[in-house]
Design a protein around this motif. Sequence first.
Motif, mmCIF file in Angstrom:
data_model
loop_
_atom_site.group_PDB
_atom_site.id
_atom_site.type_symbol
_atom_site.label_atom_id
_atom_site.label_comp_id
_atom_site.label_asym_id
_atom_site.label_seq_id
_atom_site.Cartn_x
_atom_site.Cartn_y
_atom_site.Cartn_z
ATOM 1 N N LEU A 61 1.265 -5.973 -58.635
ATOM 2 C CA LEU A 61 2.162 -6.541 -57.621
ATOM 3 C C LEU A 61 2.290 -8.059 -57.781
ATOM 4 O O LEU A 61 3.384 -8.627 -57.639
ATOM 5 N N GLY A 62 1.179 -8.722 -58.054
ATOM 6 C CA GLY A 62 1.228 -10.168 -58.261
ATOM 7 C C GLY A 62 2.077 -10.547 -59.459
ATOM 8 O O GLY A 62 2.838 -11.535 -59.405
ATOM 9 N N SER A 63 1.980 -9.786 -60.547
ATOM 10 C CA SER A 63 2.824 -10.078 -61.712
ATOM 11 C C SER A 63 4.295 -9.861 -61.403
ATOM 12 O O SER A 63 5.161 -10.603 -61.897
ATOM 13 N N GLY A 64 4.631 -8.851 -60.567
ATOM 14 C CA GLY A 64 6.020 -8.657 -60.164
ATOM 15 C C GLY A 64 6.554 -9.827 -59.355
ATOM 16 O O GLY A 64 7.698 -10.271 -59.563
ATOM 17 N N LEU A 65 5.749 -10.350 -58.446
ATOM 18 C CA LEU A 65 6.166 -11.523 -57.676
ATOM 19 C C LEU A 65 6.367 -12.745 -58.562
ATOM 20 O O LEU A 65 7.311 -13.524 -58.377
ATOM 21 N N ILE A 66 5.484 -12.930 -59.536
ATOM 22 C CA ILE A 66 5.599 -14.086 -60.436
ATOM 23 C C ILE A 66 6.854 -13.966 -61.294
ATOM 24 O O ILE A 66 7.569 -14.958 -61.526
ATOM 25 N N LEU A 67 7.172 -12.750 -61.772
ATOM 26 C CA LEU A 67 8.395 -12.568 -62.560
ATOM 27 C C LEU A 67 9.637 -12.857 -61.716
ATOM 28 O O LEU A 67 10.575 -13.521 -62.189
ATOM 29 N N TYR A 68 9.644 -12.394 -60.484
ATOM 30 C CA TYR A 68 10.779 -12.671 -59.603
ATOM 31 C C TYR A 68 10.911 -14.173 -59.347
ATOM 32 O O TYR A 68 12.025 -14.722 -59.323
ATOM 33 N N LEU A 69 9.785 -14.853 -59.178
ATOM 34 C CA LEU A 69 9.819 -16.293 -58.953
ATOM 35 C C LEU A 69 10.373 -17.035 -60.162
ATOM 36 O O LEU A 69 11.183 -17.961 -60.028
ATOM 37 N N ASN A 70 9.970 -16.648 -61.365
ATOM 38 C CA ASN A 70 10.473 -17.307 -62.566
ATOM 39 C C ASN A 70 11.964 -17.071 -62.766
ATOM 40 O O ASN A 70 12.663 -17.926 -63.321
ATOM 41 N N ALA A 71 12.449 -15.911 -62.334
ATOM 42 C CA ALA A 71 13.854 -15.589 -62.552
ATOM 43 C C ALA A 71 14.766 -16.228 -61.512
ATOM 44 O O ALA A 71 15.842 -16.725 -61.848
ATOM 45 N N PHE A 72 14.348 -16.242 -60.254
ATOM 46 C CA PHE A 72 15.260 -16.656 -59.176
ATOM 47 C C PHE A 72 14.824 -17.934 -58.450
ATOM 48 O O PHE A 72 15.557 -18.433 -57.601
ATOM 49 N N GLY A 73 13.640 -18.431 -58.726
ATOM 50 C CA GLY A 73 13.237 -19.709 -58.168
ATOM 51 C C GLY A 73 12.540 -19.611 -56.825
ATOM 52 O O GLY A 73 12.446 -18.545 -56.203
ATOM 53 N N PHE A 74 12.049 -20.751 -56.378
ATOM 54 C CA PHE A 74 11.260 -20.812 -55.156
ATOM 55 C C PHE A 74 12.108 -20.581 -53.903
ATOM 56 O O PHE A 74 11.627 -20.002 -52.930
ATOM 57 N N ARG A 75 13.343 -21.042 -53.922
ATOM 58 C CA ARG A 75 14.147 -20.946 -52.706
ATOM 59 C C ARG A 75 14.406 -19.496 -52.322
ATOM 60 O O ARG A 75 14.297 -19.115 -51.153
ATOM 61 N N LYS A 76 14.752 -18.667 -53.287
ATOM 62 C CA LYS A 76 14.992 -17.261 -52.978
ATOM 63 C C LYS A 76 13.693 -16.520 -52.690
ATOM 64 O O LYS A 76 13.655 -15.631 -51.828
ATOM 65 N N THR A 77 12.630 -16.872 -53.387
ATOM 66 C CA THR A 77 11.347 -16.191 -53.151
ATOM 67 C C THR A 77 10.792 -16.523 -51.773
ATOM 68 O O THR A 77 10.203 -15.664 -51.106
ATOM 69 N N GLU A 78 11.004 -17.764 -51.341
ATOM 70 C CA GLU A 78 10.471 -18.165 -50.035
ATOM 71 C C GLU A 78 11.251 -17.579 -48.864
ATOM 72 O O GLU A 78 10.887 -17.799 -47.712
#
Length: 336
Positions: free
Chosen positions: A240-257
């Motif tokens: 799950l942590g690796s999935g979150l990190i991949l999403y963060l690298n692809a879409f950035g902090f603003r969308k992840t937050e």
Amino acid sequence: MSRTKDHYENSLWLKFRKWVDGETDLLADGMETRAPEEELKELSQAAQTAQAELLQSDPEKAARMRRKEERGLLLFRRFYQVMSVLLCLTIIFVLLCLTIIFVLLWTIAYLPVFGNAGNPDNNEVSARYIEKGVEETGALNYVTGMILDYRAFDTFGESCVLFIASCCVLALLRIDAVSRDEQTRKRLDEANDRLFEPKNDIILQKCACILVPFIMIFGVYIILNGHLSPGGGFSGGAVLGSGLILYLNAFGFRKTERFFTETVYRRITLCALTFYCVAKSYSFFTGANHLESGIPLGTPGAILSSGLILPLNICVGLVVACTMYAFYTLFRKGGM
């Protein structure tokens, strides 16, 4: 007789006694000194005389000097009391440490010899896990049953270590927005936009759109089936942590937050660790007192089985996933 007296008066022992008593000074070639009592009496008379003259000449200055002396005495008494308490606490702490060390060494002396084939860890413990594991825990996975039932508090300690480690990294690497001035804030915002946010990487974003849902589902599957097959909270949380990190690298902090912020991280971690501690404390309390816990083990092999192992797996998985994501974001830009 006179010779003996003269010999005694010229002896080194008498000179040493006079020097100890303050009657002579050996460094001044045996020069005689006045008795300390006489000197103290003269000094005290001189001080009283000077004080009486000061009272007559300048009463206000004398009052100020008296208040200063009283304040100095008060500060000295306070300092003396504080140091006395600190000394007593230090002595108690040292005695407590020595007592603990003695008890531990005394206990080690009664432990079985390390590596002996007849030790309980080489026969009884492993046999108990294999023979009674499914019956007592309800988990088909012996490893999960051992980690989250027989040694559940050990796993709780490991989860707390992860949480404490993330808190330490947060305290060391976090950039506090309150303490920044306007110029520094603008410069950091520009750096964040230039270094930390993606610039519409189409390949990475399209791959993330396809892979992230499967990664998250696979991580949930590993966590929920940890008591039935190889897996569990640690491995599923890492996925799950690796999935979150991949999403963060692809879409950035603003969308992840939008869905995962520092507040969400704190709440998830706190709730997971609190539930873990309360649930296993209750389970161990009832078991240690030979009481029925009232927690059904269910049918071995079913998804809703193994008592507390399934919810504890979920708690461990959430803590691991949050810790991995927190480490990545903190080491990347100093904030979540």
